[in-house]
Design a protein around this motif. Structure first.
Motif, PDB file in Angstrom:
ATOM      1  N   PHE B 366       1.357  10.341   4.283  1.00  0.00           N
ATOM      2  CA  PHE B 366       0.580   9.836   5.408  1.00  0.00           C
ATOM      3  C   PHE B 366      -0.875  10.307   5.359  1.00  0.00           C
ATOM      4  O   PHE B 366      -1.675   9.895   6.183  1.00  0.00           O
ATOM      5  CB  PHE B 366       1.261  10.207   6.732  1.00  0.00           C
ATOM      6  N   LEU B 367      -1.216  11.174   4.392  1.00  0.00           N
ATOM      7  CA  LEU B 367      -2.626  11.539   4.210  1.00  0.00           C
ATOM      8  C   LEU B 367      -3.287  10.522   3.294  1.00  0.00           C
ATOM      9  O   LEU B 367      -4.356   9.990   3.589  1.00  0.00           O
ATOM     10  CB  LEU B 367      -2.739  12.948   3.622  1.00  0.00           C
ATOM     11  N   LYS B 368      -2.613  10.249   2.168  1.00  0.00           N
ATOM     12  CA  LYS B 368      -3.156   9.245   1.241  1.00  0.00           C
ATOM     13  C   LYS B 368      -2.859   7.822   1.719  1.00  0.00           C
ATOM     14  O   LYS B 368      -3.348   6.852   1.143  1.00  0.00           O
ATOM     15  CB  LYS B 368      -2.528   9.428  -0.150  1.00  0.00           C
ATOM     16  N   LYS B 369      -2.005   7.706   2.726  1.00  0.00           N
ATOM     17  CA  LYS B 369      -1.572   6.399   3.251  1.00  0.00           C
ATOM     18  C   LYS B 369      -0.956   5.571   2.111  1.00  0.00           C
ATOM     19  O   LYS B 369      -1.436   4.489   1.766  1.00  0.00           O
ATOM     20  CB  LYS B 369      -2.737   5.624   3.886  1.00  0.00           C
ATOM     21  N   GLU B 370       0.090   6.131   1.555  1.00  0.00           N
ATOM     22  CA  GLU B 370       0.690   5.511   0.374  1.00  0.00           C
ATOM     23  C   GLU B 370       2.197   5.778   0.348  1.00  0.00           C
ATOM     24  O   GLU B 370       2.648   6.867   0.680  1.00  0.00           O
ATOM     25  CB  GLU B 370       0.043   6.137  -0.864  1.00  0.00           C
ATOM     26  N   LEU B 371       2.938   4.755  -0.071  1.00  0.00           N
ATOM     27  CA  LEU B 371       4.395   4.870  -0.184  1.00  0.00           C
ATOM     28  C   LEU B 371       4.763   4.780  -1.665  1.00  0.00           C
ATOM     29  O   LEU B 371       4.379   3.826  -2.337  1.00  0.00           O
ATOM     30  CB  LEU B 371       5.032   3.693   0.579  1.00  0.00           C
ATOM     31  N   THR B 372       5.470   5.787  -2.158  1.00  0.00           N
ATOM     32  CA  THR B 372       5.930   5.717  -3.549  1.00  0.00           C
ATOM     33  C   THR B 372       7.402   5.313  -3.538  1.00  0.00           C
ATOM     34  O   THR B 372       8.217   5.934  -2.854  1.00  0.00           O
ATOM     35  CB  THR B 372       5.761   7.084  -4.254  1.00  0.00           C
ATOM     36  N   VAL B 373       7.689   4.258  -4.281  1.00  0.00           N
ATOM     37  CA  VAL B 373       9.034   3.689  -4.274  1.00  0.00           C
ATOM     38  C   VAL B 373       9.571   3.619  -5.702  1.00  0.00           C
ATOM     39  O   VAL B 373       8.849   3.250  -6.625  1.00  0.00           O
ATOM     40  CB  VAL B 373       8.998   2.255  -3.662  1.00  0.00           C
ATOM     41  N   VAL B 374      10.841   3.991  -5.855  1.00  0.00           N
ATOM     42  CA  VAL B 374      11.518   3.809  -7.138  1.00  0.00           C
ATOM     43  C   VAL B 374      12.214   2.454  -7.067  1.00  0.00           C
ATOM     44  O   VAL B 374      13.030   2.225  -6.162  1.00  0.00           O
ATOM     45  CB  VAL B 374      12.553   4.939  -7.380  1.00  0.00           C
ATOM     46  N   THR B 375      11.861   1.558  -7.965  1.00  0.00           N
ATOM     47  CA  THR B 375      12.353   0.183  -7.857  1.00  0.00           C
ATOM     48  C   THR B 375      12.509  -0.472  -9.225  1.00  0.00           C
ATOM     49  O   THR B 375      11.891  -0.041 -10.206  1.00  0.00           O
ATOM     50  CB  THR B 375      11.382  -0.668  -6.994  1.00  0.00           C
TER      51      THR B 375
END
Lengths: 129, 410
Positions: B366-375
């Motif tokens: 929530f600091l970088k405003k980024e979601l890392t997803v394994v997909t």
């Protein structure tokens, strides 16, 4: 007439039934606490919670009463809920009170492993928010 | 193993059978070569049309004295083709052979040059598409297993049961059925085995209203499914006795089958970083309010939700659950710490709301405003992701089930 779209009603029905089946409020509170724990363990599937609740109270035979375990003893006039401090062949002591086994109509135990028994494939660690 | 014309063998999973030569009818279609993997809990008859050779991988392969596929199955396929029946729904309790029958029907119809599709709405055992989705595939040729059918569209449900997710599930059925209507001559809806009780009646009736089938096929032992189709005229209902060969599958085997599918789905997966600015969250309150400045040091990110809905608060990781709960209560907030979102099962949806892939959240920053997803999303399709649909399950990055997410947590 319609159907219940949400299976949470099964949990509420179960809680309603507790007040018909038992008189001891401390025991009822502990059963409801177990319902709440089950709901935290399978939050998206209230139908499974309701199903497990059906086995949360377990009636046991007088010879199965074990020392240091908590039971609800249903007698003719009252219900006593507490830890079995001393168990002998014909009596059990609870909260300093000696109860003859022949006076016990029913002995009920709270089973905290219903999910493990009924739906073991849904047993997971519950993560804190 | 040499096989004579007319011989019938039954392969019981788990087994692999290779067709070396000859010609064999498998689930309504003729195959002259190939290797067939039959999973645990499934069975498949091999009917020899031209003498040849089969190589089974173990001894779970026995000779039968009769065809286990009833004659009326062939007649139903003929009727569907002849009467140009478009929408077919298959109903049955668990372990009644619905998937097997769907493949049989699709294979027979494909052989009669009908462009046939299957909607797999059994999210607990997604044979077409990713786990936890309603999948749709078209038979561009004959298949002997649903997972081999190429996926045309999938709609993310996010759980292995529609229980608790009725509206999402029905929206998915409506979207996929509308797509199937446009792209096939005939489509078959394979349903879950949940057929009794309030929830099942609600859901099945609504599903039938949405799909409006020209033909409902009841796979029943007695008359246990009649309540589901009581509103339909008799000429639109076909009743099939459940095959004695349909075998009950235990909870544990079902979980193993589910995890096999999810492990396969996550096998070729990779990490992708999705900036919050590039997509919208769905099925959560998060992202639907206005960012809010707060004075509490424990708060990493906060939003004010519209009207009376309160707030969404993301706490710093080192906030204790008790402190988080206390602050959240003062804001009437839905809340969590970022780590609570790890392993959340997500659907990566395109502009039309169809899932182009599923994944598991590795990190919500929530600091970088980024979601890392394994997909398992194909490389180069990241730009198609317009929505991240939050599911109700957790999956580890290797595809094993890892618990639940509290609905409405954020």
């Amino acid at each position: 007439m319609s159907y219940w779209e949400n299976e949470f009603v099964g949990i509420l029905d179960y809680i309603d039934s507790l007040f018909v089946r038992y008189r001891n409020m401390e025991f009822i509170a502990d059963v409801i606490r177990e319902a709440s724990l089950l709901r935290k363990r399978v939050p998206i599937l209230p139908g499974i919670v309701a199903m497990c609740l059906g086995s949360v109270t377990k009636e046991i035979k007088p010879e199965e009463i074990e020392q240091a375990q908590k039971y609800l003893f249903v007698l003719e006039e009252e219900e006593i809920y507490g830890v079995a401090e001393k168990v002998s062949g014909d009596s059990v002591s609870v909260s300093g009170k000696k109860i003859g086994k022949n006076m016990i109509i029913k002995t009920v135990k709270i089973n905290a492993s219903t999910l493990e028994e009924i739906w073991p494939t849904l047993v997971y660690e519950v993560k804190e928010r | 193993m040499k096989i004579n014309k007319g011989d019938i063998y039954l392969a019981k999973g788990e087994i692999k059978v290779e067709i070396k030569s000859g010609s064999f009818e498998l689930i309504g279609a003729i195959f002259k070569s190939g290797e067939i993997n039959i999973p645990e809990g499934k069975q498949m008859p091999f009917i020899c049309k031209e003498a040849g050779e089969l190589v089974p991988s173990n001894e779970k392969f026995e000779k039968l004295d009769h065809n286990t596929i009833p004659e009326n199955w062939y007649a139903i396929a003929e009727r569907i083709a002849k009467e140009n029946i478009k929408r077919v729904v298959i109903l049955g309790e668990v372990d009644t052979g619905k998937s097997f029958f769907s493949i049989f029907l699709a294979n027979r119809l494909t052989a009669m040059n009908k462009r046939t599709g299957i909607i797999d709405s059994d999210t607990g055992q997604s044979d077409i598409g990713a786990p936890g989705t309603i999948g749709f595939g078209i038979f561009d040729k004959h298949y002997f297993a649903l997972p081999d059918v190429p996926v045309q569209k999938q709609y993310f449900i996010g759980n292995h049961s529609p229980g608790g997710l009725f509206t999402v599930f029905l929206a998915g059925i409506a979207k996929i059925a509308a797509y199937a209507e446009k792209h096939t001559d005939c489509f078959i809806v394979n349903t879950t085995g949940w057929t009794h009780g309030d929830g099942a009646r609600c859901l099945k009736k609504a599903k039938l209203e949405i799909v409006d089938p020209d033909l409902a096929i009841l796979m029943q032992r007695d008359s246990e499914l009649e309540h589901l189709t009581a509103h339909m005229p008799d000429e639109k209902i076909v009743r099939l006795s459940v095959s004695r060969k349909a075998t009950p599958t235990s909870q544990t085997v079902r979980k193993e089958l589910r995890e096999k599918i999810s492990r396969r789905c996550f096998a070729g997966s990779r990490k992708i970083a999705l900036p919050f600015s590039g997509f919208k969250f769905e099925r959560v309150f998060l992202g639907s309010g206005k960012p809010l400045e707060t004075k509490e040091n424990e708060i990493l990110y906060a939003e004010k939700l519209p009207a009376w809905e309160g707030h969404v608060i993301i706490f710093k990781e080192d906030t204790t659950p008790a402190k988080a709960g206390e602050i959240a209560a003062s804001y009437r907030a839905r809340y969590c710490r970022p780590s609570y979102l790890e392993k959340t099962f997500v659907g990566l949806a395109d502009a039309d709301g169809f899932a182009i892939a599923v994944g598991s959240v590795e990190k919500a920053d929530f600091l970088k405003k980024e979601l890392t997803v394994v997909t398992d999303l194909e490389t180069g399709r990241e730009g198609e992701i317009k929505f991240v649909q939050m599911g109700s399950l957790r999956y580890s990055s290797d595809g094993n089930e890892a618990g639940f997410i509290l609905p409405s947590a954020i």
